[in-house]
Write an enzyme that holds these catalytic residues in place. Structure first.
Site, PDB file in Angstrom:
ATOM      1  N   HIS A 128      25.181  26.912 -10.888  1.00  0.00           N
ATOM      2  CA  HIS A 128      25.304  25.418 -11.020  1.00  0.00           C
ATOM      3  C   HIS A 128      25.262  25.148 -12.626  1.00  0.00           C
ATOM      4  O   HIS A 128      24.736  26.069 -13.402  1.00  0.00           O
ATOM      5  CB  HIS A 128      23.709  24.941 -10.728  1.00  0.00           C
ATOM      6  N   ASP A 157      15.964  24.569   0.455  1.00  0.00           N
ATOM      7  CA  ASP A 157      15.997  23.405   1.058  1.00  0.00           C
ATOM      8  C   ASP A 157      16.184  22.314  -0.016  1.00  0.00           C
ATOM      9  O   ASP A 157      16.521  21.052   0.120  1.00  0.00           O
ATOM     10  CB  ASP A 157      14.971  22.887   2.059  1.00  0.00           C
ATOM     11  N   GLU A 158      15.529  22.672  -1.240  1.00  0.00           N
ATOM     12  CA  GLU A 158      15.404  21.526  -2.313  1.00  0.00           C
ATOM     13  C   GLU A 158      16.781  21.638  -3.231  1.00  0.00           C
ATOM     14  O   GLU A 158      16.997  22.882  -3.908  1.00  0.00           O
ATOM     15  CB  GLU A 158      13.985  21.667  -3.072  1.00  0.00           C
ATOM     16  N   LEU A 159      17.520  20.616  -3.667  1.00  0.00           N
ATOM     17  CA  LEU A 159      18.638  20.585  -4.439  1.00  0.00           C
ATOM     18  C   LEU A 159      18.744  21.336  -5.507  1.00  0.00           C
ATOM     19  O   LEU A 159      17.698  21.027  -6.408  1.00  0.00           O
ATOM     20  CB  LEU A 159      19.387  19.447  -4.418  1.00  0.00           C
ATOM     21  N   ASP A 160      19.058  22.542  -5.902  1.00  0.00           N
ATOM     22  CA  ASP A 160      19.247  23.100  -7.376  1.00  0.00           C
ATOM     23  C   ASP A 160      17.963  23.509  -7.699  1.00  0.00           C
ATOM     24  O   ASP A 160      17.738  23.594  -8.879  1.00  0.00           O
ATOM     25  CB  ASP A 160      19.782  22.163  -8.269  1.00  0.00           C
ATOM     26  N   SER A 197      23.556  28.589 -14.429  1.00  0.00           N
ATOM     27  CA  SER A 197      22.649  29.362 -13.573  1.00  0.00           C
ATOM     28  C   SER A 197      23.058  29.642 -12.144  1.00  0.00           C
ATOM     29  O   SER A 197      23.866  28.928 -11.655  1.00  0.00           O
ATOM     30  CB  SER A 197      21.136  28.345 -13.368  1.00  0.00           C
ATOM     31  N   ILE A 225      26.367  18.459   0.159  1.00  0.00           N
ATOM     32  CA  ILE A 225      24.931  18.901   0.414  1.00  0.00           C
ATOM     33  C   ILE A 225      24.976  19.664   1.797  1.00  0.00           C
ATOM     34  O   ILE A 225      25.401  19.089   2.798  1.00  0.00           O
ATOM     35  CB  ILE A 225      24.155  17.604   0.692  1.00  0.00           C
ATOM     36  N   ASN A 276      35.460  29.731 -10.103  1.00  0.00           N
ATOM     37  CA  ASN A 276      34.552  30.909 -10.008  1.00  0.00           C
ATOM     38  C   ASN A 276      35.315  31.754  -8.886  1.00  0.00           C
ATOM     39  O   ASN A 276      34.705  33.042  -8.971  1.00  0.00           O
ATOM     40  CB  ASN A 276      33.255  30.099  -9.367  1.00  0.00           C
ATOM     41  N   GLU A 282      30.398  30.629 -16.914  1.00  0.00           N
ATOM     42  CA  GLU A 282      30.367  30.749 -15.495  1.00  0.00           C
ATOM     43  C   GLU A 282      31.290  31.969 -14.811  1.00  0.00           C
ATOM     44  O   GLU A 282      31.106  32.844 -13.924  1.00  0.00           O
ATOM     45  CB  GLU A 282      30.995  29.461 -14.515  1.00  0.00           C
ATOM     46  N   GLY A 320      38.271  26.341  -7.935  1.00  0.00           N
ATOM     47  CA  GLY A 320      38.335  27.598  -7.318  1.00  0.00           C
ATOM     48  C   GLY A 320      38.269  28.553  -8.750  1.00  0.00           C
ATOM     49  O   GLY A 320      38.682  29.796  -8.492  1.00  0.00           O
TER      50      GLY A 320
HETATM   51  C1  GAR Z   1      31.353  24.827 -11.547  1.00  0.00           C
HETATM   52  O1  GAR Z   1      31.268  24.360 -12.615  1.00  0.00           O
HETATM   53  C2  GAR Z   1      30.314  24.912 -10.731  1.00  0.00           C
HETATM   54  O2  GAR Z   1      29.102  25.350 -11.430  1.00  0.00           O
HETATM   55  C3  GAR Z   1      29.928  23.560 -10.164  1.00  0.00           C
HETATM   56  O3  GAR Z   1      31.279  23.090  -9.638  1.00  0.00           O
HETATM   57  C4  GAR Z   1      32.506  23.720 -10.600  1.00  0.00           C
HETATM   58  C5  GAR Z   1      33.335  24.322  -9.503  1.00  0.00           C
HETATM   59  O4  GAR Z   1      34.534  24.735 -10.444  1.00  0.00           O
HETATM   60  N1  GAR Z   1      29.127  23.362  -9.036  1.00  0.00           N
HETATM   61  C6  GAR Z   1      28.238  22.192  -8.989  1.00  0.00           C
HETATM   62  O5  GAR Z   1      28.181  21.574  -9.711  1.00  0.00           O
HETATM   63  C7  GAR Z   1      27.390  22.556  -7.653  1.00  0.00           C
HETATM   64  N2  GAR Z   1      26.310  21.789  -7.847  1.00  0.00           N
HETATM   65  P1  GAR Z   1      35.488  25.523  -9.769  1.00  0.00           P
HETATM   66  O6  GAR Z   1      35.905  25.089  -8.349  1.00  0.00           O
HETATM   67  O7  GAR Z   1      36.751  25.772 -10.478  1.00  0.00           O
HETATM   68  O8  GAR Z   1      34.954  27.034  -9.606  1.00  0.00           O
END
Ligand code: GAR
Length: 226
Positions: free
Chosen positions: A112, A145-148, A139, A95, A17, A178, A15
């Site tokens: 991501h 629909d397509e992952l990332d 990013s 997903i 972010n 981030e 958490g």
């Molecule tokens: C973050 O680094 C985010 O970018 C990544 O998971 C982490 C979550 O951290 N997300 C992905 O990889 C999605 N494909 P957080 O829970 O501490 O924010």
């Protein structure tokens, strides 16, 4: 000032972010309100953080649903019930089905930990190191629909250090990139600087050719230059 944008946050993990978005709101940098936090993990620290802050927080356990489609239908109903303007994936590690994505198309965004389109998927820090990359980052993009693979709104990068491990690199991407990047991108969406039409991004009314990609090295004078 216009009404704060209503954010529904989906999070599976620590958490950080989510915390950073809430901090930007508290500082007055983001005209928004987190109206619900949803997780697939009952013990996600993100849920505990939300509850501490008095934000409604809800865990939906996958094992209670017959399949991914019924899980996502239930999730979409809970999310819809909080009437979000934006659905924000913040470390949501499950997903999503096309039905869920289509229901929130154009207002569903993700962060991501890579410089997309490079390094979609998992274990980005390890793969970046293994490939000998000199730059890495994160990013924020619209979810399709397509992952990332959805259009990127904005990116931020740091330089990989020769002695970086996946852990130190991941920690710096989180702390330096981030934590700032998501609220910057969300502010642009909320204030209308960035707009999404016909599967393309418009910045200040013009089609965005390349997403801004600022340097977030703490030692660099070019920090936050885009
Ligand atoms: C973050 O680094 C985010 O970018 C990544 O998971 C982490 C979550 O951290 N997300 C992905 O990889 C999605 N494909 P957080 O829970 O501490 O924010």
């Amino acid at each position: 000032m216009t009404q704060p944008a209503r954010l529904a946050i989906l999070a599976s993990g620590r958490g950080r972010n989510l915390e950073a978005i809430q901090a930007a709101i508290d500082l007055g940098d983001l005209n928004a309100q987190i109206v619900g936090v949803f997780s697939n993990r009952t013990r996600a620290p993100a849920l505990a953080f939300a509850r501490e802050k008095g934000i409604p927080a809800d865990a939906l356990q996958p094992k209670r649903y017959a399949d991914r489609a019924s899980y996502d239908t239930a999730l979409a109903e809970r999310v819809t019930a909080v009437a979000p303007d934006w659905v924000v994936l913040a470390g949501y590690m499950r997903i999503l089905t096309a039905n869920f994505i289509d229901r929130f198309a154009g207002r569903l965004v993700n962060i991501h930990p890579s410089l997309l389109p490079a390094y979609k998927g998992l274990h980005t820090h390890t793969r970046v190191l293994a490939a000998g990359e000199r730059m890495h980052g994160a990013s924020v993009h619209f979810v399709t629909d397509e992952l990332d693979a959805g259009p990127v709104i904005r990116q931020g990068h740091i330089h990989v250090k020769p002695d970086d491990s996946a852990e130190t690199l991941g920690d710096r991407v989180m702390a330096c990139v981030e934590r700032q990047l998501y609220s910057t991108a969300l502010a642009e969406l909320i204030n209308g600087t960035v707009d999404y039409r016909n599967n393309a991004i418009y910045r200040d009314g013009k089609p965005q050719q390349e997403p801004p990609n600022a340097c977030y090295d703490t030692t660099s004078s070019s920090q936050h230059n885009a």
